[in-house]
Design a protein around this motif. Structure first.
Motif, PDB file in Angstrom:
ATOM      1  N   PHE A   1       0.848  -1.189   0.000  1.00  0.00           N
ATOM      2  CA  PHE A   1       0.000   0.000   0.000  1.00  0.00           C
ATOM      3  C   PHE A   1       0.883   1.239   0.000  1.00  0.00           C
ATOM      4  CE2 PHE A   1      -2.264  -3.408   2.078  1.00  0.00           C
ATOM      5  CZ  PHE A   1      -3.559  -3.327   1.569  1.00  0.00           C
ATOM      6  N   ARG A   2       0.497   2.204  -0.825  1.00  0.00           N
ATOM      7  CA  ARG A   2       1.162   3.511  -0.848  1.00  0.00           C
ATOM      8  C   ARG A   2       0.090   4.585  -0.791  1.00  0.00           C
ATOM      9  NH1 ARG A   2       5.887   3.142  -5.450  1.00  0.00           N
ATOM     10  NH2 ARG A   2       7.329   1.848  -4.260  1.00  0.00           N
ATOM     11  N   PHE A   3       0.371   5.648  -0.075  1.00  0.00           N
ATOM     12  CA  PHE A   3      -0.601   6.724   0.103  1.00  0.00           C
ATOM     13  C   PHE A   3      -0.104   8.047  -0.466  1.00  0.00           C
ATOM     14  CE2 PHE A   3      -1.677   3.433   3.005  1.00  0.00           C
ATOM     15  CZ  PHE A   3      -3.055   3.486   3.113  1.00  0.00           C
ATOM     16  N   GLU A   4       1.096   8.035  -1.017  1.00  0.00           N
ATOM     17  CA  GLU A   4       1.700   9.276  -1.491  1.00  0.00           C
ATOM     18  C   GLU A   4       1.758   9.308  -3.005  1.00  0.00           C
ATOM     19  OE1 GLU A   4       5.588   9.113   0.402  1.00  0.00           O
ATOM     20  OE2 GLU A   4       4.575   8.053   2.007  1.00  0.00           O
ATOM     21  N   LYS A   5       1.604  10.510  -3.559  1.00  0.00           N
ATOM     22  CA  LYS A   5       1.801  10.638  -4.992  1.00  0.00           C
ATOM     23  C   LYS A   5       3.309  10.733  -5.257  1.00  0.00           C
ATOM     24  CE  LYS A   5       1.378  15.636  -5.623  1.00  0.00           C
ATOM     25  NZ  LYS A   5       0.545  16.711  -6.142  1.00  0.00           N
ATOM     26  N   GLU A   6       3.682  10.476  -6.478  1.00  0.00           N
ATOM     27  CA  GLU A   6       5.103  10.524  -6.839  1.00  0.00           C
ATOM     28  C   GLU A   6       5.592  11.956  -6.790  1.00  0.00           C
ATOM     29  OE1 GLU A   6       8.077   8.936 -10.385  1.00  0.00           O
ATOM     30  OE2 GLU A   6       5.962   8.381 -10.416  1.00  0.00           O
ATOM     31  N   ARG A   7       6.740  12.158  -6.130  1.00  0.00           N
ATOM     32  CA  ARG A   7       7.328  13.497  -6.049  1.00  0.00           C
ATOM     33  C   ARG A   7       8.835  13.364  -5.821  1.00  0.00           C
ATOM     34  NH1 ARG A   7       3.852  13.346  -1.597  1.00  0.00           N
ATOM     35  NH2 ARG A   7       2.570  15.056  -2.293  1.00  0.00           N
ATOM     36  N   ASP A   8       9.504  14.491  -5.791  1.00  0.00           N
ATOM     37  CA  ASP A   8      10.959  14.553  -5.620  1.00  0.00           C
ATOM     38  C   ASP A   8      11.339  14.144  -4.192  1.00  0.00           C
ATOM     39  OD1 ASP A   8      13.612  15.073  -6.147  1.00  0.00           O
ATOM     40  OD2 ASP A   8      13.318  17.170  -6.723  1.00  0.00           O
ATOM     41  N   PHE A   9      12.639  14.057  -3.924  1.00  0.00           N
ATOM     42  CA  PHE A   9      13.124  13.772  -2.576  1.00  0.00           C
ATOM     43  C   PHE A   9      12.634  14.846  -1.607  1.00  0.00           C
ATOM     44  CE2 PHE A   9      16.431  11.545  -5.087  1.00  0.00           C
ATOM     45  CZ  PHE A   9      16.262  10.287  -4.541  1.00  0.00           C
ATOM     46  N   PHE A  10      12.464  14.460  -0.354  1.00  0.00           N
ATOM     47  CA  PHE A  10      11.922  15.355   0.669  1.00  0.00           C
ATOM     48  C   PHE A  10      12.664  16.687   0.714  1.00  0.00           C
ATOM     49  CE2 PHE A  10      11.609  17.014   4.997  1.00  0.00           C
ATOM     50  CZ  PHE A  10      10.230  17.078   5.133  1.00  0.00           C
ATOM     51  N   TRP A  11      13.996  16.634   0.685  1.00  0.00           N
ATOM     52  CA  TRP A  11      14.793  17.861   0.854  1.00  0.00           C
ATOM     53  C   TRP A  11      14.655  18.815  -0.335  1.00  0.00           C
ATOM     54  CZ3 TRP A  11      16.826  12.902   0.959  1.00  0.00           C
ATOM     55  CH2 TRP A  11      17.462  12.461  -0.194  1.00  0.00           C
ATOM     56  N   ASN A  12      14.063  18.363  -1.451  1.00  0.00           N
ATOM     57  CA  ASN A  12      13.844  19.233  -2.608  1.00  0.00           C
ATOM     58  C   ASN A  12      12.435  19.818  -2.654  1.00  0.00           C
ATOM     59  OD1 ASN A  12      16.439  18.799  -3.600  1.00  0.00           O
ATOM     60  ND2 ASN A  12      15.814  17.010  -4.766  1.00  0.00           N
ATOM     61  N   LEU A  13      11.577  19.466  -1.692  1.00  0.00           N
ATOM     62  CA  LEU A  13      10.184  19.913  -1.712  1.00  0.00           C
ATOM     63  C   LEU A  13      10.031  21.309  -1.116  1.00  0.00           C
ATOM     64  CD1 LEU A  13       8.370  16.660  -0.462  1.00  0.00           C
ATOM     65  CD2 LEU A  13       8.902  17.335  -2.823  1.00  0.00           C
ATOM     66  N   ASN A  14       9.053  22.067  -1.641  1.00  0.00           N
ATOM     67  CA  ASN A  14       8.734  23.361  -1.032  1.00  0.00           C
ATOM     68  C   ASN A  14       7.777  23.124   0.139  1.00  0.00           C
ATOM     69  OD1 ASN A  14       5.999  23.287  -1.983  1.00  0.00           O
ATOM     70  ND2 ASN A  14       6.643  24.145  -3.955  1.00  0.00           N
TER      71      ASN A  14
END
Length: 179
Positions: A64-77
């Motif tokens: 199970f996954r609940f997150e959409k695909e995105r960049d590494f945490f440290w690159n997020l706004n």
């Protein structure tokens, strides 16, 4: 269900490769014995080889996954981090419900320590979840930098320690090996 008389809390941690792989191996072994295994993956939104493999083990093993695909945490706004925090909370609540209603024999919370390290979950959240584990469910937590209180509450802690790694030679993550 209820194949396990006494379930324990296991943690796979450390800076070395193999934490998720070890948890998957345990899950595959259990699925082969017709136990129900749920793996909830935190901070993993992209395609990985285990997703395709585990589909072949359904209904015994589900990811199970609940997150959409995105960049590494440290690159997020900040906005993306808040959105991720909501998704992580949804995954955590799902895990609490799975334990409360004993929906599986083994619950693997893959990379949950990464969610903790990035302050998307608190140490109290993890301890509360560990406390709510029914006697006949095995709980497996993976990720780096496990706080001492969580280690002390666990029954088994295995540390993956790198001795030598080809990443040091500039080898990047390889499909089928690292993901």
């Amino acid at each position: 269900m209820n194949h396990i008389k006494e379930g324990f809390i296991e943690i796979y941690t450390g800076d070395g490769k193999g934490k998720t792989t070890a948890a998957l191996g345990l899950g595959m072994r259990a699925a082969g014995n017709e136990m129900i295994v749920y793996m909830v993956q935190f901070l993993k939104g992209s395609e990985t080889g285990e997703l395709a493999s585990i589909k072949k083990l359904e209904p015994y093993f589900k990811i199970f996954r609940f997150e959409k695909e995105r960049d590494f945490f440290w690159n997020l706004n900040n906005e993306e981090k808040e959105e991720l925090k909501i998704e992580i909370r949804r995954a955590y609540n799902f895990c609490m419900d799975v334990l409360k209603n004993q929906k599986c024999d083994i619950l693997i919370m893959d990379e949950v320590m990464g969610a903790l390290g990035n302050k998307l979950l608190s140490e109290e959240d993890i301890l509360k979840l560990m406390e709510s584990k029914p006697k006949n469910v095995e709980l497996v937590l993976t990720g780096r930098n496990v706080p001492l209180n969580i280690i002390n509450k666990a029954d088994l802690v295995t540390e993956m320690k790198p001795i030598k790694h080809y990443f040091e030679k500039g080898v990047t993550a390889r499909k089928g090996i690292e993901y």
